[in-house]
Design an enzyme around this catalytic site. Structure first.
Site, PDB file in Angstrom:
ATOM      1  N   HIS A   1      40.657 -37.729 -51.935  1.00 16.29           N
ATOM      2  CA  HIS A   1      41.422 -36.980 -52.934  1.00 16.29           C
ATOM      3  C   HIS A   1      40.505 -36.648 -54.096  1.00 16.29           C
ATOM      4  CE1 HIS A   1      44.817 -35.759 -55.399  1.00 16.29           C
ATOM      5  NE2 HIS A   1      44.216 -36.374 -56.392  1.00 16.29           N
TER       6      HIS A   1
ATOM      7  N   ASP B   1      57.457 -38.970 -58.787  1.00 18.83           N
ATOM      8  CA  ASP B   1      56.275 -38.456 -59.490  1.00 18.83           C
ATOM      9  C   ASP B   1      56.462 -36.981 -59.835  1.00 18.83           C
ATOM     10  OD1 ASP B   1      53.449 -38.261 -60.339  1.00 18.83           O
ATOM     11  OD2 ASP B   1      53.379 -36.915 -58.627  1.00 18.83           O
TER      12      ASP B   1
ATOM     13  N   ARG C   1      56.379 -34.960 -68.090  1.00 17.40           N
ATOM     14  CA  ARG C   1      55.145 -35.279 -68.845  1.00 17.40           C
ATOM     15  C   ARG C   1      54.477 -33.999 -69.326  1.00 17.40           C
ATOM     16  NH1 ARG C   1      51.808 -38.088 -64.639  1.00 17.40           N
ATOM     17  NH2 ARG C   1      50.200 -38.135 -66.250  1.00 17.40           N
TER      18      ARG C   1
ATOM     19  N   SER D   1      50.427 -41.673 -60.835  1.00 15.52           N
ATOM     20  CA  SER D   1      50.884 -40.402 -60.267  1.00 15.52           C
ATOM     21  C   SER D   1      50.059 -40.039 -59.034  1.00 15.52           C
ATOM     22  CB  SER D   1      50.764 -39.317 -61.353  1.00 15.52           C
ATOM     23  OG  SER D   1      50.819 -38.039 -60.811  1.00 15.52           O
TER      24      SER D   1
ATOM     25  N   LYS E   1      51.167 -40.711 -54.502  1.00 17.32           N
ATOM     26  CA  LYS E   1      51.139 -39.724 -53.415  1.00 17.32           C
ATOM     27  C   LYS E   1      50.186 -40.164 -52.310  1.00 17.32           C
ATOM     28  CE  LYS E   1      50.591 -36.862 -56.785  1.00 17.32           C
ATOM     29  NZ  LYS E   1      50.578 -35.937 -57.902  1.00 17.32           N
TER      30      LYS E   1
HETATM   31  N1  URA Z   1      47.120 -35.117 -61.010  1.00 18.04           N
HETATM   32  C1  URA Z   1      48.254 -35.743 -60.632  1.00 18.04           C
HETATM   33  O1  URA Z   1      48.663 -35.685 -59.481  1.00 18.04           O
HETATM   34  N2  URA Z   1      48.926 -36.440 -61.591  1.00 18.04           N
HETATM   35  C2  URA Z   1      48.510 -36.549 -62.867  1.00 18.04           C
HETATM   36  O2  URA Z   1      49.159 -37.199 -63.655  1.00 18.04           O
HETATM   37  C3  URA Z   1      47.337 -35.871 -63.233  1.00 18.04           C
HETATM   38  C4  URA Z   1      46.653 -35.169 -62.268  1.00 18.04           C
END
Ligand code: URA
Length: 441
Positions: free
Chosen positions: A82, A161, A168, A183, A187
């Site tokens: 990622h 999220d 956010r 966050s 995932k």
């Molecule tokens: N990417 C994400 O998936 N979440 C965040 O909070 C910041 C960047």
């Protein structure tokens, strides 16, 4: 339990219990906790922080808020990578076939691009015929048969999220390391891989502008991953300029093909090989990073990695004649060079601005539903450390209309900063993080 008491506890700087965190995530996902209360808690978290136990619990609760992909039907240890978001970052297209060609199963869920950063799914969809929506059973079968499948993210992956991020984004609570780490990792955990390698970008085009901030984020994510039973590494890489030479969906696929053929940009190769090495190490295919690098060099030199990419494209419906002969792709209507406004040594190329220039050409999305043009984009000729003279070519814009060329050209030109004295080239890798902590290279 009352949300009011949870907000009060965090406002006073107290640790939240696992039960309180579970209550918040479940209640907010179900719509029982309103946005205004969640916003207050998010702000209290930004001001008072979360410790690692709270952050890990928050991550696990968010991961469990939707589907947890069950990859147990796939044989062997599954690896995933990622990136925290870069410009010109096409490493997934290189890393995934490399490690798959060495026997590591890669069952990857990827996203689309938004704002100045690109997304793997958009890049793959620039290959005529390529399908990124594939049924779960076909996805699993592909990984078992040929070790590699990439699909668009399921709508129900970590929905907590998704909801929290939307809030956010509008309440100035994005830039908190615990919230960013949980966050991203929620995932990744929900995506089911056993080994996770994170590419944490640092610099002008990244979320994190300094090494120390990037290292702190990387450390938090590695700790969460390892706490949750996934072997996790992070590599801290440069985003003070574009990665590689091309920005734009099809242009980036073409550049990835070059690297898979053993040609192309050296820095892009170094970052890709390093990420792939940690995936091989984590899965136990290689005993050390040096051994992993040797294996990677061999699989690229023998053409096996490129062949794996071809096989993957064909399997997901893509027309491999474009992979064999990338020049077959239609050209953009306009190819416009951009020249240096002054002379000097290039000291910085603001990657975010280059990403925005590509977006203006039609290669990116401002809003989620915008359509993109896969063939437009930018070739970056001059990079940090290069000496240029006023009027020398910095790069080329590939576009379909003159209006976008003018706007994007200005932005691209303005991305360059110059020095009167020589500037050393940027090293693409700054460090890595494993279970023992942060290591600078
Ligand atoms: N990417 C994400 O998936 N979440 C965040 O909070 C910041 C960047």
């Amino acid at each position: 339990m009352r949300m009011y008491d949870v907000i009060t506890a965090k406002k006073r700087g107290n640790e939240l219990t696992d039960e309180q965190i579970a209550f918040v995530v479940k209640g907010f996902t179900a719509g029982e906790i309103p946005d205004y209360q969640m916003s207050a808690l998010l702000m209290a978290i930004c001001l008072k922080g979360l410790n690692m136990r709270e952050t890990t619990t928050l991550t696990m609760e968010m991961a469990r808020s939707g589907d947890m992909l069950d990859l147990s039907a796939i044989h062997g240890k599954k690896a995933d990578k990622h990136s925290t978001g870069g410009v010109g970052d096409k490493t997934t297209l290189i890393v995934a076939p490399i490690v798959a060609s060495l026997g590591v199963p890669v069952a990857k869920m990827s996203g689309r691009g938004l704002g100045h950063t690109g997304g793997t799914i958009d890049k793959l969809e620039s290959i005529p015929g390529f399908r990124t929506t594939i049924p779960a059973d076909e996805f699993i079968r592909s990984v078992n048969d040929m070790k590699l499948a990439v699909a668009g993210q399921s709508a129900n992956l970590a929905p907590a999220d998704k909801k929290m991020y939307a809030l956010r984004d509008v309440t100035a609570t994005v830039d908190n390391i615990s919230l960013i780490a949980s966050s991203i990792m929620s995932k990744k955990l929900a995506s089911g891989a056993d080994v996770i390698v994170l590419d944490v970008k640092t610099g002008s085009g990244a979320f994190m502008k300094t090494f120390d901030d990037s290292a702190e984020l990387a450390k938090a994510m590695v700790t969460i991953g390892n706490n949750c039973g996934r072997k996790t590494y992070a590599v801290i890489t440069d985003m003070n300029q574009v990665l590689g030479r091309y920005v734009g969906n099809w242009l980036e696929v073409r550049e990835a093909i070059e690297v898979l053929r053993g040609e192309g940009d050296e820095e892009l190769r170094l970052v890709s090989y390093t990420l792939a090495s940690y995936m091989l190490l984590g899965c136990g295919i290689a005993g050390s990073i040096d051994e992993a690098k040797r294996m990677i060099e061999e699989t690229v030199a023998s053409g096996t990695a490129f062949e794996k990419f071809r096989e993957f494209v064909a399997r997901q419906g893509g027309d491999v004649s474009f992979i064999d002969n990338p020049e077959k792709m239609r050209s953009a209507k306009l190819e416009t060079p951009v020249y240096a406004s002054r002379g000097g040594w290039i000291s910085e190329i603001n990657a975010e601005e280059v990403g925005m220039a590509s977006l203006l050409l039609g290669g990116g999305r401002e809003k989620k539903d915008d359509t993109i043009d896969p063939i437009v984009g930018i070739c970056v000729d001059k990079k940090v450390g290069d000496r240029v003279f006023a009027g020398e070519r910095l790069g080329v814009l590939y576009a379909n209309d003159q209006e976008s060329v003018i706007a994007a050209g200005k932005r691209f030109q303005a991305a360059y900063k110059y020095s009167e004295t020589p500037v050393p080239p940027v090293a693409p890798i700054y460090g890595y993080v494993d279970e023992n902590g942060v290591h600078r290279v």
